[in-house]
Design a protein around this motif. Structure first.
Motif, PDB file in Angstrom:
ATOM      1  N   VAL A  37       0.939  -1.092  -0.051  1.00 36.90           N
ATOM      2  CA  VAL A  37      -0.092  -0.066  -0.125  1.00 36.90           C
ATOM      3  C   VAL A  37       0.774   1.246   0.094  1.00 36.90           C
ATOM      4  CG1 VAL A  37      -1.827   1.291   1.129  1.00 36.90           C
ATOM      5  CG2 VAL A  37      -1.855  -1.232   1.183  1.00 36.90           C
ATOM      6  N   TRP A  38       1.900   1.222   0.632  1.00 38.73           N
ATOM      7  CA  TRP A  38       2.738   2.428   0.909  1.00 38.73           C
ATOM      8  C   TRP A  38       3.571   2.951  -0.695  1.00 38.73           C
ATOM      9  CZ3 TRP A  38       4.265   6.122   3.873  1.00 38.73           C
ATOM     10  CH2 TRP A  38       5.270   7.233   3.558  1.00 38.73           C
ATOM     11  N   ASP A  39       4.156   1.776  -1.050  1.00 37.92           N
ATOM     12  CA  ASP A  39       4.783   1.783  -2.541  1.00 37.92           C
ATOM     13  C   ASP A  39       3.676   2.204  -3.411  1.00 37.92           C
ATOM     14  OD1 ASP A  39       7.038   0.883  -1.543  1.00 37.92           O
ATOM     15  OD2 ASP A  39       6.947  -0.902  -1.988  1.00 37.92           O
ATOM     16  N   ALA A  40       2.284   1.625  -3.733  1.00 36.29           N
ATOM     17  CA  ALA A  40       1.222   1.960  -4.417  1.00 36.29           C
ATOM     18  C   ALA A  40       0.839   3.480  -4.138  1.00 36.29           C
ATOM     19  CB  ALA A  40       0.044   0.967  -4.276  1.00 36.29           C
ATOM     20  N   SER A  41       1.003   3.850  -2.868  1.00 40.24           N
ATOM     21  CA  SER A  41       0.496   5.374  -2.652  1.00 40.24           C
ATOM     22  C   SER A  41       1.501   6.099  -3.169  1.00 40.24           C
ATOM     23  CB  SER A  41       0.191   5.423  -1.256  1.00 40.24           C
ATOM     24  OG  SER A  41      -0.722   4.719  -0.736  1.00 40.24           O
ATOM     25  N   LEU A  42       2.742   5.846  -3.067  1.00 39.97           N
ATOM     26  CA  LEU A  42       3.921   6.934  -3.689  1.00 39.97           C
ATOM     27  C   LEU A  42       3.709   6.808  -5.168  1.00 39.97           C
ATOM     28  CD1 LEU A  42       6.949   5.999  -1.543  1.00 39.97           C
ATOM     29  CD2 LEU A  42       5.901   8.177  -1.755  1.00 39.97           C
ATOM     30  N   ASP A  43       3.362   5.677  -5.596  1.00 38.87           N
ATOM     31  CA  ASP A  43       3.539   5.660  -7.096  1.00 38.87           C
ATOM     32  C   ASP A  43       2.100   6.537  -7.668  1.00 38.87           C
ATOM     33  OD1 ASP A  43       5.626   4.483  -8.340  1.00 38.87           O
ATOM     34  OD2 ASP A  43       4.347   2.546  -8.884  1.00 38.87           O
ATOM     35  N   THR A  44       1.230   6.315  -6.996  1.00 39.53           N
ATOM     36  CA  THR A  44      -0.261   7.233  -7.332  1.00 39.53           C
ATOM     37  C   THR A  44       0.233   8.744  -7.549  1.00 39.53           C
ATOM     38  OG1 THR A  44      -1.437   5.498  -6.495  1.00 39.53           O
ATOM     39  CG2 THR A  44      -2.480   7.839  -6.643  1.00 39.53           C
ATOM     40  N   LEU A  45       1.014   9.225  -6.684  1.00 45.59           N
ATOM     41  CA  LEU A  45       1.443  10.733  -6.362  1.00 45.59           C
ATOM     42  C   LEU A  45       2.745  11.072  -7.372  1.00 45.59           C
ATOM     43  CD1 LEU A  45       0.905  10.974  -2.669  1.00 45.59           C
ATOM     44  CD2 LEU A  45      -0.744  11.674  -4.523  1.00 45.59           C
ATOM     45  N   LYS A  46       3.117  10.117  -8.291  1.00 43.23           N
ATOM     46  CA  LYS A  46       4.266  10.171  -9.349  1.00 43.23           C
ATOM     47  C   LYS A  46       3.906  11.721  -9.805  1.00 43.23           C
ATOM     48  CE  LYS A  46       7.152   6.747  -9.178  1.00 43.23           C
ATOM     49  NZ  LYS A  46       8.447   6.831  -8.585  1.00 43.23           N
ATOM     50  N   LEU A 136      -7.385   9.977  -8.094  1.00 46.50           N
ATOM     51  CA  LEU A 136      -6.240   9.366  -7.137  1.00 46.50           C
ATOM     52  C   LEU A 136      -6.757   7.880  -6.830  1.00 46.50           C
ATOM     53  CD1 LEU A 136      -5.509  12.652  -5.017  1.00 46.50           C
ATOM     54  CD2 LEU A 136      -4.151  11.344  -6.641  1.00 46.50           C
ATOM     55  N   MET A 137      -7.925   7.554  -6.366  1.00 43.81           N
ATOM     56  CA  MET A 137      -8.337   6.290  -5.907  1.00 43.81           C
ATOM     57  C   MET A 137      -8.347   5.250  -7.267  1.00 43.81           C
ATOM     58  SD  MET A 137      -8.951   6.016  -3.044  1.00 43.81           S
ATOM     59  CE  MET A 137      -8.681   6.991  -1.464  1.00 43.81           C
ATOM     60  N   ARG A 138      -8.737   5.907  -8.483  1.00 39.22           N
ATOM     61  CA  ARG A 138      -8.589   4.957  -9.614  1.00 39.22           C
ATOM     62  C   ARG A 138      -7.071   4.450  -9.775  1.00 39.22           C
ATOM     63  NH1 ARG A 138     -12.436   8.322 -11.533  1.00 39.22           N
ATOM     64  NH2 ARG A 138     -11.169   9.551 -12.716  1.00 39.22           N
ATOM     65  N   ARG A 139      -6.233   5.696  -9.556  1.00 39.01           N
ATOM     66  CA  ARG A 139      -4.734   5.381  -9.795  1.00 39.01           C
ATOM     67  C   ARG A 139      -4.415   4.528  -8.817  1.00 39.01           C
ATOM     68  NH1 ARG A 139      -3.684  11.299 -11.008  1.00 39.01           N
ATOM     69  NH2 ARG A 139      -2.094  10.881  -9.409  1.00 39.01           N
ATOM     70  N   LEU A 140      -4.858   4.549  -7.609  1.00 40.97           N
ATOM     71  CA  LEU A 140      -4.209   3.866  -6.418  1.00 40.97           C
ATOM     72  C   LEU A 140      -4.583   2.230  -6.619  1.00 40.97           C
ATOM     73  CD1 LEU A 140      -2.753   3.319  -3.620  1.00 40.97           C
ATOM     74  CD2 LEU A 140      -5.181   3.856  -2.705  1.00 40.97           C
ATOM     75  N   ASN A 141      -5.887   2.034  -7.347  1.00 42.64           N
ATOM     76  CA  ASN A 141      -6.411   0.800  -7.595  1.00 42.64           C
ATOM     77  C   ASN A 141      -5.524   0.063  -8.601  1.00 42.64           C
ATOM     78  OD1 ASN A 141      -8.802   0.950  -5.891  1.00 42.64           O
ATOM     79  ND2 ASN A 141     -10.082   1.376  -7.523  1.00 42.64           N
TER      80      ASN A 141
END
Length: 152
Positions: A37-46, A136-141
């Motif tokens: 979840v941490w890595d996916a969250s960081l990637d979401t905010l690229k 943001l939620m779609r990108r996180l998914n």
């Protein structure tokens, strides 16, 4: 009397600021590891500049990002504001729970607004964008799926 009035103004201001900071928060509970979840969250905010990345405490903050806004008007005659823009900042909190990981996205948004007086324009608090939060939620998914974690 002046002291009492000032205290009332401060109390009401604190109340409204507190309420405004609660809006725009989206929580997700995921049966995924904290690291995923941490890595996916960081990637979401690229697409944003990250100013705080504290994995131990589960907090990510971005710097302000200015976004153009079309069709905004000002004044009594409804003149179109040529430099209409908002600025947005995102805070992500990742929390370890018993069998799940909680991720919270919160957006702080401000609007560049005509105010009149000696400071004609300035930043004013604005409602968070539901469209931005959904994006943001779609990108996180997508990022979670890439890491083998099913977001549903």
């Amino acid at each position: 009397m002046l002291l009492l009035r000032n205290l009332i103004v401060i109390a009401l201001s604190s109340f409204f600021v507190g309420c405004a900071s609660i809006e725009g928060v989206q929580d997700r509970y995921l049966v995924c590891s904290y690291a995923q979840v941490w890595d996916a969250s960081l990637d979401t905010l690229k697409d944003r500049s990250v100013t705080l990345k504290d994995k131990e405490n589960g907090k990510i903050e971005t710097s302000w990002l200015e976004v153009p806004v079309a069709g905004r008007t000002y004044g009594i005659f409804g003149r179109e504001l040529k430099d209409a823009k908002d600025r947005t900042r995102v805070t992500v909190t990742v929390t370890r729970l018993n069998d799940v990981t909680k991720v919270s996205f919160a957006e702080t948004r401000e609007r560049w607004k005509f105010r009149g007086g000696s400071r004609l324009f300035g930043w004013e608090p604005a409602e968070p964008s539901e469209e931005e939060m959904a994006g943001l939620m779609r990108r996180l998914n997508v990022k979670l799926k890439e890491r083998g974690c099913s977001p549903t």
